[in-house]
Design a protein around this motif. Structure first.
Motif, PDB file in Angstrom:
ATOM      1  N   SER A  54       0.837  -1.196   0.000  1.00 39.82           N
ATOM      2  CA  SER A  54       0.000   0.000   0.000  1.00 39.82           C
ATOM      3  C   SER A  54       0.865   1.236   0.000  1.00 39.82           C
ATOM      4  N   ALA A  55       0.202   2.397  -0.119  1.00 39.34           N
ATOM      5  CA  ALA A  55       0.931   3.657  -0.122  1.00 39.34           C
ATOM      6  C   ALA A  55       1.501   3.939   1.259  1.00 39.34           C
TER       7      ALA A  55
ATOM      8  N   GLY B 115      -1.168   6.131  -6.249  1.00 41.50           N
ATOM      9  CA  GLY B 115      -2.410   6.056  -5.509  1.00 41.50           C
ATOM     10  C   GLY B 115      -2.632   7.227  -4.573  1.00 41.50           C
ATOM     11  N   THR B 116      -1.893   8.339  -4.716  1.00 41.79           N
ATOM     12  CA  THR B 116      -2.081   9.468  -3.820  1.00 41.79           C
ATOM     13  C   THR B 116      -2.066  10.758  -4.599  1.00 41.79           C
TER      14      THR B 116
ATOM     15  N   PRO C 230      -5.265   9.642   0.007  1.00 41.89           N
ATOM     16  CA  PRO C 230      -5.426   8.366  -0.701  1.00 41.89           C
ATOM     17  C   PRO C 230      -6.512   8.434  -1.767  1.00 41.89           C
TER      18      PRO C 230
ATOM     19  N   GLU D 279      -5.949   3.438  -3.695  1.00 42.44           N
ATOM     20  CA  GLU D 279      -5.699   2.963  -2.335  1.00 42.44           C
ATOM     21  C   GLU D 279      -6.852   2.088  -1.866  1.00 42.44           C
TER      22      GLU D 279
ATOM     23  N   SER E  61      -8.768  -3.051  -0.032  1.00 42.10           N
ATOM     24  CA  SER E  61      -7.473  -2.378  -0.142  1.00 42.10           C
ATOM     25  C   SER E  61      -6.846  -2.690  -1.497  1.00 42.10           C
ATOM     26  N   ARG E  62      -5.747  -2.005  -1.809  1.00 33.49           N
ATOM     27  CA  ARG E  62      -5.050  -2.295  -3.063  1.00 33.49           C
ATOM     28  C   ARG E  62      -4.508  -3.720  -3.069  1.00 33.49           C
TER      29      ARG E  62
END
Length: 347
Positions: A14-15, A36-37, A58, A135, A212-213
């Motif tokens: 994830s980020a 993703g942000t 996100p 995200e 979630s991703r």
């Protein structure tokens, strides 16, 4: 089916943290946002250098499968847009103006030429979302049964890295669920639990979920119909994804679903039985075989008692005892064999 993103070697990570503080000596320098942000930069002066505070927001996408939801889809999209960076509507062969209304409300519309089922609508959303740097992916219905205002609470466990799959649970007095729906839902929950390794899930059939991703890249929606909820839940457990539940309110005073509860329940139950036999063959065929052997044993006692008291052999009962005994033994043997083959294929 492996996506192009997976072929390019994208990992399931994830980020980074929500806020990142970077110290640089060049006031014109800029930090780069991760996948993703989106980035909001703020500067503050210190004695030695300029400190750039980068706040990462996100990226959240909401997907709404829809079939003939023209009267409600527009307002649902407008409400969901308050909490998501992008809203997509999967028009699963609607014969009304669902696609046009959704587009006017600001949603990206994916259209199926004909009705393919909710499972295929979710899969279309899944494949589209994988191509974006997200995200979180939110799934909800387009008939106002789900309250978009619950989205922030459903997102929180994923954004705080506490869960990969969040289920919106429609349970308790506040859900407003009719009694017949509660009974049917609970039956499907128990059927799904039979295939789960880690026990019961409160609401296995809820369509209000956040992924979630990591879950987005790991799961492969494959069911065509309404059993997609159970299939994704089973696969999430197999992939060791973290699953949590958040209580939500749901409305049942609206004319939403185009499928009757009875037809819905029986079709989902049938597919869940198939899923249980595929995911846990030893449990499924073992329990079935043991039940047949138990019945055969009980009837066998009756046959013996009848023979001892009358001297006559109850031919009908004897035939049932032999039949159930043979089928029970074969079922248990089949369960053992399929379980061994499943373990070998997994290696």
């Amino acid at each position: 089916m492996t996506s192009e993103r997976e072929n390019l070697g994208v990992t399931n990570s994830s980020a980074g943290p929500t806020t990142v503080t970077t110290s640089v000596k060049d006031p014109d320098s800029r930090g780069a946002a991760g996948a993703g942000t989106s980035l909001v930069g703020m500067k503050r002066r210190t004695n030695e250098a300029t400190v750039v505070e980068q706040t990462f927001h996100p990226m959240v996408m909401a997907a709404i499968p829809a079939l003939n939801e023209g009267p409600t889809i527009g307002s649902v999209v407008l409400k969901v847009r308050q909490f998501a960076d992008q809203v997509i509507v999967i028009d699963d062969g609607s014969t009304d103006d669902t696609a046009e209304v959704a587009s006017l409300a600001g949603a990206h519309v994916i259209r199926h030429a004909r009705n393919l089922g909710k499972g295929m609508a979710v899969r279309s959303a899944w494949l589209y979302a994988r191509e974006k740097d997200l995200e979180c992916l939110v799934l909800l219905d387009g008939d106002h049964q789900h309250d978009p205002n619950d989205i922030p609470r459903l997102l929180e466990p994923v954004l705080s890295r506490k869960a990969d799959v969040v289920i919106g649970v429609r349970w308790g007095k506040t859900s407003g669920m009719p009694m017949y729906r509660r009974v049917g839902k609970r039956a499907l929950d128990f059927a799904t639990a039979a295939a789960l390794r880690n026990g019961m899930v409160t609401d296995s059939q809820s369509g209000y979920r956040v992924f979630s991703r990591r879950a987005l890249l790991s799961l492969e929606p494959s069911e065509n119909g309404l059993s997609i909820e159970s299939q994704m839940l089973l696969e999430a457990q197999e992939k060791n994804l973290r699953i949590t539940e958040v209580h939500i309110d749901a409305r049942y005073d609206l004319d939403g679903s185009t499928i009757s509860p009875g037809k819905h329940g029986t079709s989902v139950l049938g597919r869940i039985i198939v899923l249980v036999s595929e995911k846990r063959p030893l449990f499924f065929f073992g329990v079935f075989g043991a039940l047949l052997l138990l019945i055969a044993s009980g009837l066998g006692v009756v046959v013996l008692q009848t023979y001892r008291t009358t001297g006559l052999l109850a031919t009908g009962y004897t035939f049932i005892v032999v039949l159930f005994g043979i089928v029970g033994i074969l079922s248990i043997f089949m369960g053992i064999t399929l379980n061994a083959l499943k373990r070998i294929s997994a290696k």
